[in-house]
Motif scaffolding. Sequence first.
Motif, mmCIF file in Angstrom:
data_model
loop_
_atom_site.group_PDB
_atom_site.id
_atom_site.type_symbol
_atom_site.label_atom_id
_atom_site.label_comp_id
_atom_site.label_asym_id
_atom_site.label_seq_id
_atom_site.Cartn_x
_atom_site.Cartn_y
_atom_site.Cartn_z
ATOM 1 N N THR A 226 -11.850 -8.662 -2.103
ATOM 2 C CA THR A 226 -10.398 -8.493 -2.097
ATOM 3 C C THR A 226 -10.031 -7.014 -2.141
ATOM 4 O O THR A 226 -10.652 -6.236 -2.864
ATOM 5 N N VAL A 227 -9.021 -6.641 -1.374
ATOM 6 C CA VAL A 227 -8.488 -5.277 -1.384
ATOM 7 C C VAL A 227 -6.963 -5.371 -1.359
ATOM 8 O O VAL A 227 -6.379 -5.769 -0.348
ATOM 9 N N GLY A 228 -6.319 -5.042 -2.477
ATOM 10 C CA GLY A 228 -4.867 -5.098 -2.552
ATOM 11 C C GLY A 228 -4.204 -3.971 -1.782
ATOM 12 O O GLY A 228 -4.850 -3.007 -1.354
ATOM 13 N N SER A 229 -2.898 -4.077 -1.609
ATOM 14 C CA SER A 229 -2.142 -3.065 -0.872
ATOM 15 C C SER A 229 -2.098 -1.750 -1.641
ATOM 16 O O SER A 229 -2.293 -1.705 -2.852
ATOM 17 N N ALA A 230 -1.792 -0.673 -0.919
ATOM 18 C CA ALA A 230 -1.665 0.645 -1.542
ATOM 19 C C ALA A 230 -0.251 0.892 -2.055
ATOM 20 O O ALA A 230 0.000 1.911 -2.696
ATOM 21 N N SER A 231 0.665 -0.040 -1.787
ATOM 22 C CA SER A 231 2.072 0.166 -2.146
ATOM 23 C C SER A 231 2.740 -1.184 -2.367
ATOM 24 O O SER A 231 2.100 -2.233 -2.294
ATOM 25 N N ASN A 232 4.042 -1.143 -2.600
ATOM 26 C CA ASN A 232 4.786 -2.378 -2.805
ATOM 27 C C ASN A 232 5.062 -3.085 -1.484
ATOM 28 O O ASN A 232 4.722 -4.251 -1.292
ATOM 29 N N ILE A 233 5.686 -2.348 -0.534
ATOM 30 C CA ILE A 233 6.043 -2.943 0.765
ATOM 31 C C ILE A 233 5.735 -1.987 1.914
ATOM 32 O O ILE A 233 6.475 -1.927 2.906
ATOM 33 N N GLY A 234 4.669 -1.190 1.785
ATOM 34 C CA GLY A 234 4.315 -0.276 2.852
ATOM 35 C C GLY A 234 5.246 0.906 2.963
ATOM 36 O O GLY A 234 5.388 1.498 4.037
ATOM 37 N N GLU A 235 5.875 1.281 1.834
ATOM 38 C CA GLU A 235 6.882 2.342 1.872
ATOM 39 C C GLU A 235 6.306 3.723 2.165
ATOM 40 O O GLU A 235 7.043 4.650 2.511
ATOM 41 N N ASN A 236 4.999 3.872 2.050
ATOM 42 C CA ASN A 236 4.362 5.154 2.363
ATOM 43 C C ASN A 236 3.800 5.203 3.783
ATOM 44 O O ASN A 236 3.071 6.125 4.135
ATOM 45 N N GLY A 237 4.146 4.200 4.582
ATOM 46 C CA GLY A 237 3.654 4.132 5.950
ATOM 47 C C GLY A 237 2.487 3.178 6.067
ATOM 48 O O GLY A 237 1.629 3.104 5.175
ATOM 49 N N MET A 238 2.415 2.467 7.167
ATOM 50 C CA MET A 238 1.378 1.451 7.341
ATOM 51 C C MET A 238 0.008 2.061 7.614
ATOM 52 O O MET A 238 -1.008 1.371 7.498
ATOM 53 N N ALA A 239 -0.030 3.351 7.970
ATOM 54 C CA ALA A 239 -1.334 3.996 8.162
ATOM 55 C C ALA A 239 -2.131 3.990 6.870
ATOM 56 O O ALA A 239 -3.363 3.864 6.885
ATOM 57 N N GLU A 240 -1.439 4.122 5.724
ATOM 58 C CA GLU A 240 -2.105 4.109 4.431
ATOM 59 C C GLU A 240 -2.559 2.709 4.036
ATOM 60 O O GLU A 240 -3.294 2.546 3.068
ATOM 61 N N GLU A 241 -2.118 1.711 4.761
ATOM 62 C CA GLU A 241 -2.461 0.320 4.437
ATOM 63 C C GLU A 241 -3.615 -0.210 5.290
ATOM 64 O O GLU A 241 -3.899 -1.409 5.269
ATOM 65 N N SER A 242 -4.266 0.671 6.015
ATOM 66 C CA SER A 242 -5.390 0.232 6.842
ATOM 67 C C SER A 242 -6.491 -0.386 5.970
ATOM 68 O O SER A 242 -6.974 0.231 5.022
ATOM 69 N N GLY A 243 -6.868 -1.607 6.273
ATOM 70 C CA GLY A 243 -7.878 -2.308 5.499
ATOM 71 C C GLY A 243 -7.387 -2.856 4.177
ATOM 72 O O GLY A 243 -8.190 -3.393 3.399
ATOM 73 N N ARG A 244 -6.101 -2.739 3.926
ATOM 74 C CA ARG A 244 -5.541 -3.168 2.639
ATOM 75 C C ARG A 244 -4.833 -4.523 2.770
ATOM 76 O O ARG A 244 -4.679 -5.066 3.856
ATOM 77 N N ALA A 245 -4.413 -5.048 1.602
ATOM 78 C CA ALA A 245 -3.707 -6.330 1.542
ATOM 79 C C ALA A 245 -4.491 -7.406 2.300
ATOM 80 O O ALA A 245 -3.945 -8.140 3.123
ATOM 81 N N ALA A 246 -5.784 -7.473 2.005
ATOM 82 C CA ALA A 246 -6.658 -8.330 2.796
ATOM 83 C C ALA A 246 -7.857 -8.806 1.986
ATOM 84 O O ALA A 246 -8.161 -8.274 0.914
ATOM 85 N N ILE A 247 -8.519 -9.802 2.527
ATOM 86 C CA ILE A 247 -9.838 -10.219 2.057
ATOM 87 C C ILE A 247 -10.822 -9.901 3.174
ATOM 88 O O ILE A 247 -10.607 -10.273 4.332
ATOM 89 N N HIS A 248 -11.871 -9.189 2.835
ATOM 90 C CA HIS A 248 -12.891 -8.815 3.804
ATOM 91 C C HIS A 248 -14.146 -9.661 3.593
ATOM 92 O O HIS A 248 -14.363 -10.233 2.524
ATOM 93 N N GLU A 249 -14.980 -9.704 4.634
ATOM 94 C CA GLU A 249 -16.230 -10.451 4.586
ATOM 95 C C GLU A 249 -17.376 -9.529 4.999
ATOM 96 O O GLU A 249 -17.316 -8.886 6.050
ATOM 97 N N TYR A 250 -18.401 -9.462 4.144
ATOM 98 C CA TYR A 250 -19.591 -8.665 4.438
ATOM 99 C C TYR A 250 -20.747 -9.610 4.735
ATOM 100 O O TYR A 250 -20.965 -10.587 4.020
ATOM 101 N N ASN A 251 -21.505 -9.298 5.807
ATOM 102 C CA ASN A 251 -22.630 -10.121 6.222
ATOM 103 C C ASN A 251 -23.923 -9.456 5.777
ATOM 104 O O ASN A 251 -24.254 -8.354 6.221
ATOM 105 N N PHE A 252 -24.676 -10.113 4.889
ATOM 106 C CA PHE A 252 -25.914 -9.522 4.369
ATOM 107 C C PHE A 252 -26.998 -9.427 5.453
ATOM 108 O O PHE A 252 -27.857 -8.551 5.391
ATOM 109 N N VAL A 253 -26.968 -10.298 6.448
ATOM 110 C CA VAL A 253 -27.988 -10.302 7.493
ATOM 111 C C VAL A 253 -27.799 -9.134 8.451
ATOM 112 O O VAL A 253 -28.749 -8.415 8.782
ATOM 113 N N THR A 254 -26.560 -8.912 8.885
ATOM 114 C CA THR A 254 -26.278 -7.866 9.874
ATOM 115 C C THR A 254 -25.838 -6.551 9.247
ATOM 116 O O THR A 254 -25.886 -5.504 9.899
ATOM 117 N N GLY A 255 -25.346 -6.607 7.994
ATOM 118 C CA GLY A 255 -24.808 -5.406 7.362
ATOM 119 C C GLY A 255 -23.434 -5.040 7.857
ATOM 120 O O GLY A 255 -22.900 -3.971 7.517
#
Length: 451
Positions: A226-255
């Motif tokens: 899990t990676v939460g947002s960097a702000s409340n509603i993206g008030e600092n620009g969406m560039a700062e929210e890259s990869g944020r407000a999301a759930i990511h998946e890492y693959n142990f086989v492929t890295g």
Amino acid sequence: MNRPTRKTMIIIVVVIAVIVLIAALLLRPMLAQYSDAQLTGPDPVIAEIKTSIIPTVNLAEPIGWNDSEAPVATGPLRVNRFATGLAHPRTMLTLANGDVLVAETSGPADNDDDGIFGWIRGWIMDRVGAGTPSADRIRLLRDADGDGVAELSTVLLDGLKSPFGMAMRDERLLVANTDAVLSFPYTMGDLQISGSPHKLLDLPGAGNHWARNILLSKDEKRLFITVGSASNIGENGMAEESGRAAIHEYNFVTGASRQFAGGLRNPNGLALEPSSGELWTSVNERDMLGPDVPLDYLTNVPIGAQYGWPWVYWKEYVDERVEAPMPQFLTEYTRRPEYALGAHTAPLGLLFAEGGNLGPQFSRGAFIARHGSWNRKPPSGYDVVFVPFDERGNPVGETPVTVLGGFLTKDRDKARGRPTWLAWDKNGALLVSDDTAGIIWRVSTGPELSR
């Protein structure tokens, strides 16, 4: 020097009175109109927006627990202190041998969340005892004799950076720092980790919402992060929210890693529902739309799911404050959350029932630790609740069942503690971390132990 005339004095007094009145109106907290029952469940009330120049701040003052006090458990359940004297304990991980790992942690010192939310966050952290530097360590607790109290408490690993999520895989302890997921060599039963870590992947670590939770897939070939947002509603620009407000998946086989789901402002708890095997999460929604909206929630997370942040909440409600252009057709593919957990309740720990450890009424469903509101009057959360599920893995019931309460005083303006994370101990009792009080509580069906 001429004295001001009577008329001038009257004008000055009136102006001062008007200024005081305006300040009082601005600072007066907006009162919630809806009950917790109306704002929870599969079909909650979605209240009207009530914005204010100055947000309501109503954080219950932490006062701690007396030696004779403990949270109040439902029905025949019993509560005792599993461990005390911890430094802001947050997440927990119970190992196969029964040892319980606890992350003693808070936000990083170099967090660069500026502006009004940065100030509010700093004030809140000071208020709940998390304003002091993070301990940045993992502690091991051991209840060797099985009496429900950890007699061994020792630092397993330190020198981390705001560690949060933990998992055990192939004699490696995985730890999610705020800016990276690390893998340490670890032999279960050892009391200290001294080996060097291997970095699995970097994570965006600056800004608000520093906590990074992790969970292994059932086959342990993938890791959810899990990676939460960097702000409340993206008030600092969406560039700062890259990869944020999301759930990511890492693959142990492929890295390799990828975004698994997005539009989740601040996902925290992660768990696999036993019947369906689906991934579920608990999410903290945005602020400053009023005391009753939007609603924090519990939901399943299919791959590729989108939950709308920052433009949309609860599938169809558009947040007009967001300046960044909304993606085309967003409301058409935004998912509606499965179950509302109330307004500003701050749900964190999430744990599914395992065979009715706490009795038949808690045999199938999800336990959630609601950390408690800082911006609602009256306050919401400050409890552990249970959401029943049916045999197909879907939540049922209009309101969650309270499992553990009593964290707020009777007048509800002071907090003895704040429930944060959940785990099962080796005997099937429910462990609840209380970060404000520095305590791990143990909830069981057995005889009441010494508090």
